[in-house]
Design a protein around this motif. Sequence first.
Motif, mmCIF file in Angstrom:
data_model
loop_
_atom_site.group_PDB
_atom_site.id
_atom_site.type_symbol
_atom_site.label_atom_id
_atom_site.label_comp_id
_atom_site.label_asym_id
_atom_site.label_seq_id
_atom_site.Cartn_x
_atom_site.Cartn_y
_atom_site.Cartn_z
ATOM 1 N N ARG A 12 0.834 -1.204 0.000
ATOM 2 C CA ARG A 12 0.000 0.000 0.000
ATOM 3 C C ARG A 12 0.873 1.260 0.000
ATOM 4 N NH1 ARG A 12 -4.741 -0.274 4.072
ATOM 5 N NH2 ARG A 12 -5.413 -1.711 2.439
ATOM 6 N N ALA A 13 2.004 1.209 0.716
ATOM 7 C CA ALA A 13 2.926 2.340 0.712
ATOM 8 C C ALA A 13 3.500 2.563 -0.687
ATOM 9 C CB ALA A 13 4.056 2.096 1.716
ATOM 10 N N ILE A 14 3.750 1.468 -1.412
ATOM 11 C CA ILE A 14 4.241 1.576 -2.787
ATOM 12 C C ILE A 14 3.174 2.206 -3.676
ATOM 13 C CG2 ILE A 14 4.911 0.232 -4.813
ATOM 14 C CD1 ILE A 14 6.247 -1.750 -2.878
ATOM 15 N N ALA A 15 1.928 1.748 -3.512
ATOM 16 C CA ALA A 15 0.826 2.327 -4.292
ATOM 17 C C ALA A 15 0.682 3.813 -3.999
ATOM 18 C CB ALA A 15 -0.479 1.585 -3.990
ATOM 19 N N ASP A 16 0.802 4.192 -2.730
ATOM 20 C CA ASP A 16 0.695 5.612 -2.355
ATOM 21 C C ASP A 16 1.820 6.434 -2.991
ATOM 22 O OD1 ASP A 16 -1.543 5.073 -0.857
ATOM 23 O OD2 ASP A 16 -0.471 4.994 1.066
ATOM 24 N N ALA A 17 3.033 5.869 -3.003
ATOM 25 C CA ALA A 17 4.182 6.582 -3.570
ATOM 26 C C ALA A 17 4.005 6.773 -5.074
ATOM 27 C CB ALA A 17 5.469 5.827 -3.271
ATOM 28 N N LEU A 18 3.545 5.732 -5.748
ATOM 29 C CA LEU A 18 3.336 5.836 -7.198
ATOM 30 C C LEU A 18 2.179 6.780 -7.514
ATOM 31 C CD1 LEU A 18 3.841 2.111 -8.277
ATOM 32 C CD2 LEU A 18 5.417 4.023 -8.587
ATOM 33 N N ARG A 19 1.148 6.744 -6.682
ATOM 34 C CA ARG A 19 0.020 7.668 -6.864
ATOM 35 C C ARG A 19 0.501 9.108 -6.733
ATOM 36 N NH1 ARG A 19 -2.662 6.032 -3.060
ATOM 37 N NH2 ARG A 19 -3.803 4.302 -4.025
ATOM 38 N N GLY A 20 1.427 9.342 -5.787
ATOM 39 C CA GLY A 20 2.005 10.669 -5.626
ATOM 40 C C GLY A 20 2.832 11.077 -6.842
ATOM 41 N N ASP A 21 3.561 10.120 -7.434
ATOM 42 C CA ASP A 21 4.331 10.400 -8.648
ATOM 43 C C ASP A 21 3.408 10.859 -9.771
ATOM 44 O OD1 ASP A 21 6.660 9.670 -7.389
ATOM 45 O OD2 ASP A 21 6.749 7.660 -8.265
ATOM 46 N N LEU A 22 2.247 10.207 -9.887
ATOM 47 C CA LEU A 22 1.297 10.570 -10.938
ATOM 48 C C LEU A 22 0.717 11.952 -10.678
ATOM 49 C CD1 LEU A 22 -0.670 7.213 -11.415
ATOM 50 C CD2 LEU A 22 1.376 8.005 -12.592
ATOM 51 N N ALA A 23 0.393 12.231 -9.424
ATOM 52 C CA ALA A 23 -0.199 13.528 -9.078
ATOM 53 C C ALA A 23 0.775 14.673 -9.336
ATOM 54 C CB ALA A 23 -0.633 13.529 -7.609
ATOM 55 N N GLU A 24 2.060 14.404 -9.154
ATOM 56 C CA GLU A 24 3.080 15.441 -9.365
ATOM 57 C C GLU A 24 3.462 15.586 -10.832
ATOM 58 O OE1 GLU A 24 6.307 14.282 -6.914
ATOM 59 O OE2 GLU A 24 5.224 14.618 -5.017
ATOM 60 N N GLY A 25 2.918 14.714 -11.681
ATOM 61 C CA GLY A 25 3.219 14.798 -13.104
ATOM 62 C C GLY A 25 4.541 14.173 -13.501
ATOM 63 N N ARG A 26 5.092 13.332 -12.628
ATOM 64 C CA ARG A 26 6.363 12.677 -12.958
ATOM 65 C C ARG A 26 6.191 11.763 -14.154
ATOM 66 N NH1 ARG A 26 9.773 9.972 -8.190
ATOM 67 N NH2 ARG A 26 9.599 12.147 -7.514
ATOM 68 N N TYR A 27 5.001 11.167 -14.276
ATOM 69 C CA TYR A 27 4.674 10.335 -15.426
ATOM 70 C C TYR A 27 3.402 10.884 -16.071
ATOM 71 C CZ TYR A 27 7.805 7.156 -12.934
ATOM 72 O OH TYR A 27 8.882 6.618 -12.273
ATOM 73 N N ALA A 28 3.439 11.065 -17.377
ATOM 74 C CA ALA A 28 2.295 11.604 -18.112
ATOM 75 C C ALA A 28 1.415 10.459 -18.619
ATOM 76 C CB ALA A 28 2.775 12.447 -19.288
ATOM 77 N N PRO A 29 0.142 10.763 -18.961
ATOM 78 C CA PRO A 29 -0.725 9.722 -19.524
ATOM 79 C C PRO A 29 -0.068 9.039 -20.714
ATOM 80 C CG PRO A 29 -2.015 11.658 -19.004
ATOM 81 C CD PRO A 29 -0.575 12.040 -18.802
ATOM 82 N N GLY A 30 -0.084 7.719 -20.696
ATOM 83 C CA GLY A 30 0.529 6.940 -21.768
ATOM 84 C C GLY A 30 1.954 6.534 -21.495
ATOM 85 N N ASP A 31 2.612 7.177 -20.498
ATOM 86 C CA ASP A 31 4.003 6.842 -20.192
ATOM 87 C C ASP A 31 4.101 5.441 -19.584
ATOM 88 O OD1 ASP A 31 4.912 9.237 -21.089
ATOM 89 O OD2 ASP A 31 5.403 10.067 -19.116
#
Length: 240
Positions: A12-31
Amino acid sequence: MRDTFAKTPIWRAIADALRGDLAEGRYAPGDKLPTEAALAERFGVNRHTVRHGISALVEEGLIRTRRGSGAFVAARPTDYPIGQRVRFHENLIAAGRRPAKRVLQVEDRAATDGEAKALRIRPGETVCAYHGLSLADGQPLAVVESVFPSGRLPGIAAALAAHTSITQALQSVGVADYTRASTRLTAVRATVTQALHLHVAEGDPLLKSTSVNVDEAGRPVEYGRTWFAGDRVTLTLEER
């Protein structure tokens, strides 16, 4: 005093970290996300734990996985209206997307029986076949095959090679305007070549649109088949 606070599961901590990466725009749609091995090294866990965390984001619709390809950031489906006037560039701009097209091939060949019937020409008569790839915000959206009656539209092959816009190509050979006479929608599975162009897995669901466009005199000028990536577009039918 004994610590009574429950610990957060690692997945769950990993999911939260990745969710934060998406929210910050580290990965764009399709990446594409880093591999499971790379994420396992980043978080100091095994690949099974990483896979569990990614699965949680898949269930939320934030991530999608492709067998043999990895995990990708889910793109917001593009609203694509289909009505009497269908224009790729106009539709995507209206949806807030950046449209682009890539010409894959333009060839002269004999019409098949189905193409001849749709275009109201004789079977075997020469047609110009256009093969292209439509993109939205740089991501592949659809594979396109459009067939044009060469005898009715002299110079259409050169026009298609010169313009990525079919509307502009038709205008350059004298078709000032055209409208959609018919549309047929079906669900199909991606072939291996379609999968390569659309960055999906072979067998993934696609939405196939088969259509006929006519000029102002009602003569068919284009018989088109478009294969949309099923998770990247929402097709809406407009009333005439």
